[in-house]
Design a protein around this motif. Sequence first.
Motif, PDB file in Angstrom:
ATOM      1  N   SER C 142       1.008  -1.573   0.101  1.00  0.00           N
ATOM      2  CA  SER C 142      -0.235  -0.110  -0.184  1.00  0.00           C
ATOM      3  C   SER C 142       0.575   1.598  -0.144  1.00  0.00           C
ATOM      4  O   SER C 142       1.842   1.095   0.664  1.00  0.00           O
ATOM      5  N   HIS C 145      -1.613   8.271  -2.478  1.00  0.00           N
ATOM      6  CA  HIS C 145      -1.127   8.772  -3.366  1.00  0.00           C
ATOM      7  C   HIS C 145      -2.404   9.555  -2.943  1.00  0.00           C
ATOM      8  O   HIS C 145      -2.978   9.654  -3.313  1.00  0.00           O
ATOM      9  N   ARG C 148      -5.212   9.672  -1.004  1.00  0.00           N
ATOM     10  CA  ARG C 148      -5.704   8.157  -1.109  1.00  0.00           C
ATOM     11  C   ARG C 148      -5.109   6.747  -0.982  1.00  0.00           C
ATOM     12  O   ARG C 148      -3.900   6.929  -1.244  1.00  0.00           O
ATOM     13  N   GLU C 150      -3.694   3.678  -2.518  1.00  0.00           N
ATOM     14  CA  GLU C 150      -3.305   2.434  -3.560  1.00  0.00           C
ATOM     15  C   GLU C 150      -2.715   1.023  -2.996  1.00  0.00           C
ATOM     16  O   GLU C 150      -2.002   0.985  -2.334  1.00  0.00           O
ATOM     17  N   ARG C 152      -1.335  -2.757  -4.466  1.00  0.00           N
ATOM     18  CA  ARG C 152      -0.748  -3.698  -6.018  1.00  0.00           C
ATOM     19  C   ARG C 152      -0.400  -4.307  -5.063  1.00  0.00           C
ATOM     20  O   ARG C 152      -0.374  -4.293  -3.915  1.00  0.00           O
TER      21      ARG C 152
END
Lengths: 160, 806, 301
Positions: C142, C145, C148, C150, C152
């Motif tokens: 995490s 961004h 927020r 984000e 992956r």
Amino acid sequence: MNERQIVLEVNGKEYKLTVKPNELLINVLRERLGLMGTKYGCGVGECGACTVLMDGNPVLSCQMLALSASGSKITTIEGIAQNGRLHPLQEAFLDEGAVQCGFCTPGMILSAKALLDKKPNPTDMEIKEAIRGNICRCTGYINILRAIKTASLKLSERSR
Amino acid sequence: MEKRDYHYLGKDFPRKDGFARVTGKEVYPSDVALNGMFFGKILRSPHPHAKIKSIDTSEAEKMGAVCITYRDVPDKYFNVRLVSVPRSTYMDWQILSNKVRQVGEPFAAVAAETEELAQRAAESVKVEWEILPSYLNTEDAMNATENLIHDHVYLEDEKIEIKNNIACMRELTEGDVTAGFKEADVIVENEFVTPRVYHCQLEPRSSVCKPEPDGGVTVWPSTQALHNTRILIGELFDIPLNKVNVVRVTGGGHFGSGIHTNRVILINVALALKAGTPVKIIPDREGDIYEHCRYPVRYTLKVGAKKDGTLVAGEMKALVDIGSHHIQAFAFLGVLVGWWHSLYRCKNLKYKGIAVYTNKAPSCAMQGYGAPQVTFGVETTMSMLAEKLGMDYLEFRLKNYVGLGETFWGQGPTVRSTIRSDGVEELITRGAELIGWNNRQPPEKKTGRYRRGIGMARGFHTSGTGAPVPGEVKDYTTAMVKINEDGSVDVLTSLMDQGGGTLDAAAKLVAEELGVPFDKVGISPADTRSTGYDVCTHATRGVYCGGGAVLEVARKAKEVLLEYASRILEAPVHALKTRPDLEREQGEVYVDGMEEKSITIAEVAQTAMNNDWGTAIFAKSHRMIACPPAFTTFFVEVEVDTETGRVTIERVVAGSDAGVVINPSLARGQIHGGFYRGAGMALLEDTHYDEKTGRLTNLGLLTDYKMLGPEDLPDEEHFQTFFANTYEPTGPMGAKGIGEAALNPVPAAVASAIQNATGIWFTKLPILPEDIVKALRQKKEGIATFEPEKDKNHTIEREFLKIRSF
Amino acid sequence: MSSSRIITQDFDYIKAVSLGEALESLAKDGARVFAGGTDLLNKIKTARDNPKLLVDITGIEELKGFSFSEGCLLIGAAVRLSFLEDEKVITERYPALHEAIKSLGSVQIRNMATLAGNLCNASPIADTAPPLMVYDAEVEISRLHNTRIEKRIISLKDFFTGPGQTVLQKGEMVTGVRVPEPMASSGAAFGKIARVTMDLAKVNCAVWLKREEAVVAEARIAVGGAAPVPVRVEKVEKALAGMRPSSKRISQAAALVGENLSPISDVRSTAKYRTDTASVLIRDTFFPAWKRSGGEEITDE
């Protein structure tokens, strides 16, 4: 700098302390609270001499920041005997000749206590696993294993 | 004198210091806390060999720290170990020097109000170094002709030039070795290598010092040698001894690392004197590990025997890598030949030993003081000889061992006495039965991946260093026994208990002798002002020499007591006896044959006090006039995984001849512990240095100094211990030692078991899985001895040739 | 100079209460994730790291998650190893992971250390890495961004980039580990060779097998301690695939492991020993894995 207030319950007594982020729990226990039963042996988490119970679980006080212990209940070797009566583990360590120089004894007893609190009748293998993180350089462990076994029998008789 | 029924000897009681130890209340040096106490930090060299060009402590001082460098300490040479007489004590130490001789060597120290401030102050000290060539192995060291580790050392007032970094040498010849080997039908010759084991006592060697208003100091050190520490401090700092008080504190393990006065203590005194306030130093583990280690020995051993098994000649050449300083390597070279000489009878012997300086941690005594090293080679050689002659190992040993009526060398060639108790045959016979020796199969019969093997080795340690004629080593203990007005007893002595139960044994001897209940005998706190000299607890002398002295003093105090009692009971002293009255929890004096005529010891003491007769008290120094061997025998069964080289210890049978056993469960604990450390030396423990940086490859962290754990050792069911039924006539109530004997044969026994499993004799310790795998591969090519890797340029023979004087 | 007794470096410490707060803090210079601390504090004590800010994530509720549903095991980054070792799901369905955790350190270490921490420390000998690799575990990463969060997901086998190094970028943290449910007729086991029982591995490995009747349909094998990162040993995996196992054939396949390894000699062992024993270890670990997949006992033929 960056000093913080923490609250620790140590051996049933509450302490409000101001600590810096880099202070280790072991040094707070020893230097501030005078609880010298917690020992420094290696500083890198191998020897277990600094073991204390945190909310009942053995942890390494030299691998723990005092700040991250805030709010927890800590038990040191000084908090094991109740009303002046030795804990059965302490008695068994004396009776079975499990104490030589004694420097590992506090951590060893605490690891054993955490085990017996969870598993009153552990197998020999479980006892060995439970104390693998506590180095004793004197005894070769045999009398220690026997003491833990003896204490477990004593405790289970008592609870019957 | 013979065995009798004892009230306390041979019975188990919770140890007197145990309550404090299980409750966390025991005070170790690192736990001593005093008002106004500063915390000290030692600065250690990052270089293996260098000179200080300049050192700047001004930043640290600005931070409020007190600093000491070589400029702030007395410029005196000394040796840290004062066990030997001055004529045998080489001096190459200074408290701090402008030259460092190993990574980790202290070169300065700071003290400040908190440990953190002290650490920061230490980090602020700036040093400019002149780097010198360093020598991390004996070969490089002995090739050097300049930039030596020490240019000169002192022996008493004599200044001795050092050549080729050779610290000292020693040789001994008995009989005619050349003629002896000519008589031999078989000869076995091998080179053996033993490791640089770290003591790893659980408490890093710590110290607290308080400067006193009268110019003196009080010190709470980690040491096995209270009075020697005091004497050294007094000499170095020019303080009269009556103002140097060294207090007995329990150490968190020693294993020999506290026989000498660790430099931490001396730095601590210098810091405290400069600071004018108490200072505590607790070294970190990565510092302590650079302070001491077991003497590593590389030696060749050649022994010849006749067909009937008689040993005819032996020759040993030993090279000892002593590291940066002399912690009595001269004495060590003496015991190497002494242990060998006392293991097996052989008329013709030749021995040469050399101690060489290198830029590594100084090596010193560790449990066994050379005996595990020598016993490894000697026992391996005896087994090889027996095999060659087609004799059983046990038969061969029983034929040749040095036993009853023969001479035992308790501490090198100058400390000798006659053996008066000998349980060797019992140890071997009973041990063999318990392990099932007769069913042991030869290695050829073993197949498959996992192979079991049974091996054995025997050995001993001396009980102290007493002898009819004093030798190179001091040995006596001073004690005081005082019978209190309530019939309880105080025992005051500077004897140290390393954890084995020495002081409990002393208390039992007193209880037994005076006839008072064991719990009425107290061990008084001790310091050097209130006690007389005791050489230190080393050489397995605690129970035999220390206990012997305490018992002797108890007898004298009892004479006083009985004299008082005779006045009360109106009976002659020789008619009086004592015994414990357990119902009244009192000792009593009674008239032999008229037992109704009795009085409690408390009543005697009170009457004596009220009539102004005095206290039944006695103090005296006592030296034992023998050094009886405490024999041990180990039978070990292992399983070797031939694919990974892993060795599992399956079963141990350990027999000990300790004379009359005083603390059975603690004595068994000594055997368990000795085995554990011995097996670690056999299979695992060693320290290596990076040849480029001079640093330990384990970086001083226990992450990479591994010891066997509870899961790696056999449990009680598979670890049998037994004691020989012997009585040592010179010992206190028949007792002799046990401690070091519990380790000495262990590496040899483990190696013997591995041989029985694999068919390969390993002559280098530790025997690592890596070596086993490699050796098994070589064995397929027909090589049955796995020798230490021989760099062509690095053989003992070549190195000895360089020494012209040999 | 530094000392294992005491920390002199100054750093700040924050006990984050939300992931957002943690990620925000992690974006700062010199910030480190602090969970069990058993590795990080040693690095600080031995002067191998000098952080400015420790972000304690152990108080973040969403990182304490542990769930097993829809064919996936989810372990939050704040979950301690001692919690996992007693978990029935792991003991029963992921026995190789269970074995690895039990062999890791001591009770005390496992009471402090986290699974994610063991991975992020990126030691070539991390005990939990080989089993997680053969279970095809993924790592959830995490970062923030703008404001927020984000996320992956990357496969664990792509996570390590070198000793002590991972794909993690500044401001990123591992927030969880996902392990798919092992398929039917599969089995896995963990093996380790070390100096003593409580020790870092010289070599460790995990073997995962998918069985079809009496044949190995697929094999996944990961080895630690014999390359800069824990590696999958494809040579051996390929050789095992389609094999009807026999002692001899397993040995032959395991012997290929050397081609996938690049071990070094260090304080714990030699390169040669590591290569030699890696194949022994794979073979030894194959047997329990096969048994757990439901395979019949393997005979010597």
